[in-house]
Design a protein around this motif. Structure first.
Motif, PDB file in Angstrom:
ATOM      1  N   ALA A 273      12.311 -18.946  -7.971  1.00  0.00           N
ATOM      2  CA  ALA A 273      11.346 -17.935  -7.644  1.00  0.00           C
ATOM      3  C   ALA A 273      11.399 -16.791  -8.250  1.00  0.00           C
ATOM      4  CB  ALA A 273      10.945 -17.663  -6.051  1.00  0.00           C
ATOM      5  N   GLU A 274      10.351 -16.107  -9.051  1.00  0.00           N
ATOM      6  CA  GLU A 274      10.463 -14.783  -9.837  1.00  0.00           C
ATOM      7  C   GLU A 274       9.077 -14.063  -9.288  1.00  0.00           C
ATOM      8  OE1 GLU A 274      12.790 -13.332 -11.167  1.00  0.00           O
ATOM      9  OE2 GLU A 274      14.285 -15.008 -11.402  1.00  0.00           O
ATOM     10  N   ASN A 275       9.161 -13.018  -9.510  1.00  0.00           N
ATOM     11  CA  ASN A 275       7.975 -12.028  -9.071  1.00  0.00           C
ATOM     12  C   ASN A 275       7.013 -12.171 -10.362  1.00  0.00           C
ATOM     13  OD1 ASN A 275      10.268 -10.235 -10.452  1.00  0.00           O
ATOM     14  ND2 ASN A 275       8.177  -8.818 -10.567  1.00  0.00           N
ATOM     15  N   TYR A 276       5.771 -12.414  -9.747  1.00  0.00           N
ATOM     16  CA  TYR A 276       4.525 -12.441 -10.832  1.00  0.00           C
ATOM     17  C   TYR A 276       3.845 -11.222 -11.156  1.00  0.00           C
ATOM     18  CZ  TYR A 276       1.870 -13.326  -6.963  1.00  0.00           C
ATOM     19  OH  TYR A 276       1.172 -13.421  -5.640  1.00  0.00           O
ATOM     20  N   VAL A 277       4.016 -10.011 -10.226  1.00  0.00           N
ATOM     21  CA  VAL A 277       3.463  -8.718 -10.067  1.00  0.00           C
ATOM     22  C   VAL A 277       4.742  -8.002  -9.666  1.00  0.00           C
ATOM     23  CG1 VAL A 277       1.194  -9.373  -9.593  1.00  0.00           C
ATOM     24  CG2 VAL A 277       2.732  -9.144  -7.971  1.00  0.00           C
ATOM     25  N   THR A 278       4.183  -6.543  -9.861  1.00  0.00           N
ATOM     26  CA  THR A 278       5.582  -5.696  -9.154  1.00  0.00           C
ATOM     27  C   THR A 278       5.619  -5.686  -7.925  1.00  0.00           C
ATOM     28  OG1 THR A 278       4.770  -4.060 -11.072  1.00  0.00           O
ATOM     29  CG2 THR A 278       6.131  -3.022  -9.110  1.00  0.00           C
ATOM     30  N   VAL A 279       7.034  -5.960  -7.539  1.00  0.00           N
ATOM     31  CA  VAL A 279       7.401  -6.139  -6.144  1.00  0.00           C
ATOM     32  C   VAL A 279       8.451  -5.029  -5.683  1.00  0.00           C
ATOM     33  CG1 VAL A 279       8.660  -7.664  -4.485  1.00  0.00           C
ATOM     34  CG2 VAL A 279       6.965  -8.665  -6.050  1.00  0.00           C
ATOM     35  N   ASN A 280       8.326  -4.232  -4.691  1.00  0.00           N
ATOM     36  CA  ASN A 280       9.185  -3.256  -4.219  1.00  0.00           C
ATOM     37  C   ASN A 280       9.696  -3.464  -2.901  1.00  0.00           C
ATOM     38  OD1 ASN A 280       6.985  -2.212  -2.674  1.00  0.00           O
ATOM     39  ND2 ASN A 280       7.310  -0.252  -3.403  1.00  0.00           N
ATOM     40  N   TRP A 281       8.895  -4.273  -2.058  1.00  0.00           N
ATOM     41  CA  TRP A 281       9.381  -4.676  -0.678  1.00  0.00           C
ATOM     42  C   TRP A 281      10.835  -5.554  -0.683  1.00  0.00           C
ATOM     43  CZ3 TRP A 281      10.076  -9.703   1.420  1.00  0.00           C
ATOM     44  CH2 TRP A 281       9.517 -10.785   0.579  1.00  0.00           C
ATOM     45  N   ALA A 282      11.263  -6.260  -1.515  1.00  0.00           N
ATOM     46  CA  ALA A 282      12.396  -7.000  -1.782  1.00  0.00           C
ATOM     47  C   ALA A 282      13.214  -6.920  -3.282  1.00  0.00           C
ATOM     48  CB  ALA A 282      12.099  -8.542  -1.570  1.00  0.00           C
ATOM     49  N   ASP A 283      14.501  -7.038  -3.434  1.00  0.00           N
ATOM     50  CA  ASP A 283      15.166  -7.005  -4.522  1.00  0.00           C
ATOM     51  C   ASP A 283      15.141  -8.281  -5.353  1.00  0.00           C
ATOM     52  OD1 ASP A 283      15.922  -4.329  -4.645  1.00  0.00           O
ATOM     53  OD2 ASP A 283      17.188  -4.532  -3.214  1.00  0.00           O
ATOM     54  N   GLY A 284      14.436  -9.448  -4.680  1.00  0.00           N
ATOM     55  CA  GLY A 284      14.525 -10.661  -5.280  1.00  0.00           C
ATOM     56  C   GLY A 284      14.785 -11.856  -4.538  1.00  0.00           C
ATOM     57  N   ILE A 285      14.888 -12.931  -4.862  1.00  0.00           N
ATOM     58  CA  ILE A 285      15.158 -14.085  -4.149  1.00  0.00           C
ATOM     59  C   ILE A 285      16.501 -14.713  -4.182  1.00  0.00           C
ATOM     60  CG2 ILE A 285      14.218 -16.432  -3.241  1.00  0.00           C
ATOM     61  CD1 ILE A 285      12.209 -14.009  -2.758  1.00  0.00           C
ATOM     62  N   ASP A 286      16.997 -14.611  -3.393  1.00  0.00           N
ATOM     63  CA  ASP A 286      18.682 -15.490  -3.253  1.00  0.00           C
ATOM     64  C   ASP A 286      18.562 -16.972  -3.977  1.00  0.00           C
ATOM     65  OD1 ASP A 286      21.096 -16.867  -2.140  1.00  0.00           O
ATOM     66  OD2 ASP A 286      21.632 -14.872  -1.911  1.00  0.00           O
ATOM     67  N   ALA A 287      19.168 -16.965  -5.037  1.00  0.00           N
ATOM     68  CA  ALA A 287      19.076 -18.569  -5.655  1.00  0.00           C
ATOM     69  C   ALA A 287      19.801 -19.481  -4.891  1.00  0.00           C
ATOM     70  CB  ALA A 287      19.669 -18.393  -7.066  1.00  0.00           C
ATOM     71  N   LYS A 288      20.562 -19.423  -3.788  1.00  0.00           N
ATOM     72  CA  LYS A 288      21.182 -20.229  -2.981  1.00  0.00           C
ATOM     73  C   LYS A 288      20.314 -20.681  -1.829  1.00  0.00           C
ATOM     74  CE  LYS A 288      26.095 -19.635  -4.658  1.00  0.00           C
ATOM     75  NZ  LYS A 288      27.279 -19.190  -4.423  1.00  0.00           N
ATOM     76  N   THR A 289      19.958 -19.510  -1.221  1.00  0.00           N
ATOM     77  CA  THR A 289      19.253 -19.553   0.291  1.00  0.00           C
ATOM     78  C   THR A 289      17.928 -19.697  -0.035  1.00  0.00           C
ATOM     79  OG1 THR A 289      19.210 -17.143   0.615  1.00  0.00           O
ATOM     80  CG2 THR A 289      21.271 -18.240   1.002  1.00  0.00           C
ATOM     81  N   GLY A 290      17.283 -19.325  -0.933  1.00  0.00           N
ATOM     82  CA  GLY A 290      15.744 -19.121  -1.160  1.00  0.00           C
ATOM     83  C   GLY A 290      14.976 -17.846  -0.197  1.00  0.00           C
ATOM     84  N   ARG A 291      16.065 -17.239   0.401  1.00  0.00           N
ATOM     85  CA  ARG A 291      15.627 -15.926   1.126  1.00  0.00           C
ATOM     86  C   ARG A 291      15.177 -14.737   0.292  1.00  0.00           C
ATOM     87  NH1 ARG A 291      16.004 -16.701   6.576  1.00  0.00           N
ATOM     88  NH2 ARG A 291      15.987 -14.559   6.951  1.00  0.00           N
ATOM     89  N   PRO A 292      14.308 -13.886   0.634  1.00  0.00           N
ATOM     90  CA  PRO A 292      14.035 -12.603   0.022  1.00  0.00           C
ATOM     91  C   PRO A 292      15.304 -11.753   0.431  1.00  0.00           C
ATOM     92  CG  PRO A 292      12.456 -12.900   1.703  1.00  0.00           C
ATOM     93  CD  PRO A 292      13.210 -14.215   1.585  1.00  0.00           C
ATOM     94  N   ASP A 293      15.621 -10.840  -0.469  1.00  0.00           N
ATOM     95  CA  ASP A 293      16.624  -9.745  -0.190  1.00  0.00           C
ATOM     96  C   ASP A 293      15.719  -8.481   0.202  1.00  0.00           C
ATOM     97  OD1 ASP A 293      18.535  -7.951   0.088  1.00  0.00           O
ATOM     98  OD2 ASP A 293      19.062  -7.882  -1.938  1.00  0.00           O
ATOM     99  N   ILE A 294      15.341  -8.315   1.474  1.00  0.00           N
ATOM    100  CA  ILE A 294      14.349  -7.309   1.896  1.00  0.00           C
ATOM    101  C   ILE A 294      14.989  -6.149   2.011  1.00  0.00           C
ATOM    102  CG2 ILE A 294      12.700  -6.866   3.887  1.00  0.00           C
ATOM    103  CD1 ILE A 294      12.681  -9.729   4.499  1.00  0.00           C
ATOM    104  N   LYS A 295      14.380  -5.160   1.450  1.00  0.00           N
ATOM    105  CA  LYS A 295      14.906  -3.694   1.459  1.00  0.00           C
ATOM    106  C   LYS A 295      14.769  -3.308   2.802  1.00  0.00           C
ATOM    107  CE  LYS A 295      13.936  -2.668  -3.417  1.00  0.00           C
ATOM    108  NZ  LYS A 295      13.083  -1.741  -4.429  1.00  0.00           N
ATOM    109  N   PRO A 296      15.690  -2.443   3.347  1.00  0.00           N
ATOM    110  CA  PRO A 296      15.664  -1.856   4.742  1.00  0.00           C
ATOM    111  C   PRO A 296      14.648  -1.051   4.811  1.00  0.00           C
ATOM    112  CG  PRO A 296      17.989  -1.908   3.840  1.00  0.00           C
ATOM    113  CD  PRO A 296      17.309  -2.218   2.631  1.00  0.00           C
ATOM    114  N   GLU A 297      14.039  -0.035   3.937  1.00  0.00           N
ATOM    115  CA  GLU A 297      13.176   0.704   4.009  1.00  0.00           C
ATOM    116  C   GLU A 297      11.499   0.068   4.152  1.00  0.00           C
ATOM    117  OE1 GLU A 297      14.283   0.881  -0.427  1.00  0.00           O
ATOM    118  OE2 GLU A 297      15.266   0.534   1.608  1.00  0.00           O
ATOM    119  N   ALA A 298      11.556  -1.125   3.651  1.00  0.00           N
ATOM    120  CA  ALA A 298      10.291  -1.802   3.895  1.00  0.00           C
ATOM    121  C   ALA A 298       9.903  -2.141   5.204  1.00  0.00           C
ATOM    122  CB  ALA A 298      10.291  -3.166   3.058  1.00  0.00           C
ATOM    123  N   ARG A 299      10.898  -2.169   6.041  1.00  0.00           N
ATOM    124  CA  ARG A 299      10.604  -2.610   7.573  1.00  0.00           C
ATOM    125  C   ARG A 299      10.020  -1.098   8.037  1.00  0.00           C
ATOM    126  NH1 ARG A 299      10.348  -7.914   8.667  1.00  0.00           N
ATOM    127  NH2 ARG A 299      11.999  -8.937   7.774  1.00  0.00           N
TER     128      ARG A 299
END
Length: 704
Positions: A365-391
């Motif tokens: 998975a890679e971002n196809y537009v600008t994304v600022n709620w997460a720092d990316g998708i973990d390559a092993k777990t497939g889970r997004p690295d959600i920024k705390p301030e996004a909550r």
């Protein structure tokens, strides 16, 4: 046996006719074998995405990058209604089937455009209108064994005789009284009609269901969020309830399956995209805890029974309206030297996903537009690295998120060309300030979000609004799913454009908000042809052939979520409320009637309300009115711009808003939630915004 001289010629004539009669197909004589082997009859388009893979790629190549310059209008049909058109037509053995708005179905001769029949499910617009988040739209029909199936805005699934247009059966798929609706196209797999629904914004519990194509009897139902654990008996629901907290079931939970599905006949797996939480705010919905399955997930089930097989969640703990209901595509692609059976999706959250469609295993998975709620998708777990301030639900201040709730990509279908290896999708760069609603309650006739729409509305300062608009844009993107990167792109001045069609003629077709229906070189993005449709286009095109001649068809009608809610951001769109089905062929020589649009005139009453009344009206407007008439009372052209209301409208304001004078047009009575005094406060705010517009127009004229 002896025959008389009189009978012999008759019998010989009958024998000569019999072979011809055997070639005549019954209308919409579609089954799973025909859909699965659609490439054997490329002239037809028998399912929503052409075949079960939903690739929206056609093997037809008569219209190609060398001949497309000769493409012209063959025929068109003008619809009476002026709401959005989002459907993809089906063409089966020379007949074109399509839906307009308010769930009306039409059948045409695919060559001549002759209207064969119309089926109107007679939606109660006044009752249903307020229960729709995103316009009175429908994305198309399904066909099976001589029947055409449509899901209606009031939750019915209806079977129509494909030859006559007469209703065969009707089933209510939703609970009456609750704010469910259907805008998506059904699919039919193994004699089962599959349909989901919408309504998560209004506090419902999501599900999708299978109905017998012959009788309309419900065969199974799959709930997408758990009920009260004390009442649950289903093992899958019991297990996923562990990902929830509090008493979510009292607020609905959400997870409606309002659009995308795909099916793999070889694996016998049905894939369904699942929507957002209800309310959006996870703190209110689930005490701010848990992944909240199956929100924002792709779920794979067995179509015979609805048995759960696997899931992948794109946005754990969803609270941004980042649905995974967006178009899904099945393809076999080579990854690291090995051909993989994959499912691809670009959901609202801004990441393009490639998954193993047999197991649900995350591949990339890679971002196809600008994304600022997460720092990316973990390559092993497939889970997004959600920024705390996004909550935002637990934050002290607003979070300005990219993408917005309208998504980096929304319902507009993307397509995959196996020859180029590229996926073509309409994207948008658009921000939204999430602010927790400190005075949340489930409101009748209003969205149930837990987010302050008033605080998130655009400032009224014209300069600020202009700056926000300048930072908002659309883009047509050609995406390499193997390298996970953009290969080419075309910028769009408006962030709400149509779906795509790719063909073996090395072409990519897309309509846009500026009213242009465009053909691009699928390999380079070079524009090869364009036609002005006189209105913004949001639907996806399709192509078919009859008697060896290829046609391209598209529904041209401006509408949908963004035009309803944020009119300022689509002010450059062509929004003439001129809705048509357009069909093109090589050498087509028809022309549309001359477009005659009368300039709008402000007709404002005297401004007599107090500042306090206007401020009250502003808050009420953004709670009850902004979802249709636009943020800041700026309409996107789908429904009337109230600033330009007539003297009669202002004069009959109470009768319209409180008493339902225009309920037959979809403008419901708000008597249950608004007093006459509150309706007058909304009018005062609208009048104030009208005077703001008057000053802005005067300033613009003075600067010329």
């Amino acid at each position: 046996m002896r025959f008389s001289k009189q009978l012999l010629p008759l019998m010989l004539g009958a024998l000569c006719v019999m072979p011809l009669m055997s070639k005549v197909q019954a209308a919409a004589n579609v089954d799973g074998n025909r859909i699965s082997h659609a490439d054997k009859e490329p002239g037809n388009w028998m399912s929503h995405g052409r075949d079960y893979s939903e690739q929206r790629f056609s093997p037809l190549a008569q219209i190609n990058k060398d001949t497309v310059s000769d493409l012209g209008l063959s025929w068109s049909y003008k619809f009476d209604s002026t709401r959005g058109l989002e459907a993809t037509p089906l063409v089966i053995d020379g007949t074109l089937y399509v839906t307009g708005n308010w769930s009306v179905v039409y059948a045409f001769d695919a060559v001549t455009g002759e209207l064969k029949w119309t089926f109107d499910p007679r939606i109660n617009k006044g009752d249903v209108g307020p229960k729709l988040c995103c316009d009175a739209v429908n994305r198309g029909v399904a066909a099976w064994d001589g029947k055409i199936f449509v899901g209606t805005l009031d939750g019915r699934l209806i079977a129509i005789d494909a030859e006559t247009g007469q209703q065969q059966w009707s089933t209510q798929t939703t609970e009456k009284g609750k704010y469910y609706s259907i805008t998506g196209a059904p699919r039919v797999v193994k004699g089962k009609v599959l349909i989901g629904n919408g309504g998560a914004e209004f506090g419902v519990r999501g599900y999708f269901s299978a109905y017998d194509a012959d009788s309309g009897k419900m065969l199974w139902r799959f709930y997408t969020v758990p009920d009260n654990p004390a009442n649950e008996t289903d093992p899958t629901m019991i297990e996923i309830s562990k990902t929830w907290s509090g008493e979510w079931w009292k607020l609905g939970g959400g997870g409606t399956a309002w659009d995308s599905m795909a099916y793999d006949p070889e694996l016998d797996l049905l894939y369904v995209g699942i929507g957002n939480g209800s309310p959006w705010n996870r703190e209110l919905r689930s005490e701010g805890k848990g992944d909240n399955l199956f929100l924002s997930s792709i779920v794979a089930v067995r179509p015979d029974t609805g048995e759960y097989v696997w899931h992948y969640q794109t946005t754990p703990g969803e609270e941004w309206d980042y649905t995974a209901t967006q178009h899904m595509i099945l393809a076999d692609i080579k990854l690291n030297g090995k051909t993989r059976k994959v499912i691809m999706q670009a959901p609202k959250n801004g990441f393009f996903y490639v998954l193993d469609r047999q197991t649900g295993e995350f591949i990339s998975a890679e971002n196809y537009v600008t994304v600022n709620w997460a720092d990316g998708i973990d390559a092993k777990t497939g889970r997004p690295d959600i920024k705390p301030e996004a909550r935002y639900s637990t934050a002290a201040k607003a979070f300005l998120a990219l993408p917005s709730p309208f998504g980096g990509h929304n319902w507009q279908p993307m397509s995959f060309n196996p020859n180029t290896g590229l996926v073509y999708l309409p994207t948008r760069e658009m921000a939204f300030p999430y602010i927790a609603d400190g005075d949340f309650k489930a409101k009748d006739l209003a969205v149930n979000l837990g987010v302050s729409l008033l605080a998130a509305s655009m400032p009224e300062d014209p300069a600020v609004r202009k700056a926000v608009k300048a930072a908002t844009k659309g883009r047509l993107v050609a995406w390499d799913p193997v390298a996970q990167k953009e290969v080419w792109g075309v910028d769009m001045p408006v962030p709400w454009n149509g779906g795509t069609l790719s063909t073996a003629g090395d072409l990519l077709f897309q309509g846009n908000a500026k009213g242009n229906f465009v053909a691009y070189d699928a390999k380079t993005g070079e524009q090869k042809w364009s036609f002005f449709s006189q209105t913004g286009i949001v639907a996806a095109p399709m192509t078919y052939s009859v008697n060896g001649e290829q046609y391209v068809a598209v529904m041209a009608g401006w509408g949908g979520a963004v035009p309803l809610v944020v009119g300022e951001l689509v002010s450059e769109a062509v929004k003439t409320n001129t809705n048509r089905l357009l069909v093109f062929k090589l050498g087509g020589d028809k022309a549309l009637p001359v477009l005659n649009v009368k300039p709008r005139q402000l007709s404002l009453p005297e401004m007599t309300a107090s500042v306090e009344d206007v401020e009250q009206g502003k808050a009420l407007y953004h709670t009850y009115c902004g979802g249709c008439h636009g943020d800041g009372a700026v309409s996107g052209g789908v429904v009337p711009d109230l600033r330009y209301a007539s003297a009669d409208t202002f004069g009959f304001w109470e009768a319209i808003v409180v008493n339902g004078l225009k309920a037959k047009n979809g403008m419901a009575s708000f008597k249950s939630v608004l007093s006459v005094e509150q309706a007058d406060a909304i009018k005062a705010y609208v009048i104030k915004r009208g005077y703001d517009q008057q000053r802005a127009l005067a300033a613009a004229n003075d600067s010329k």
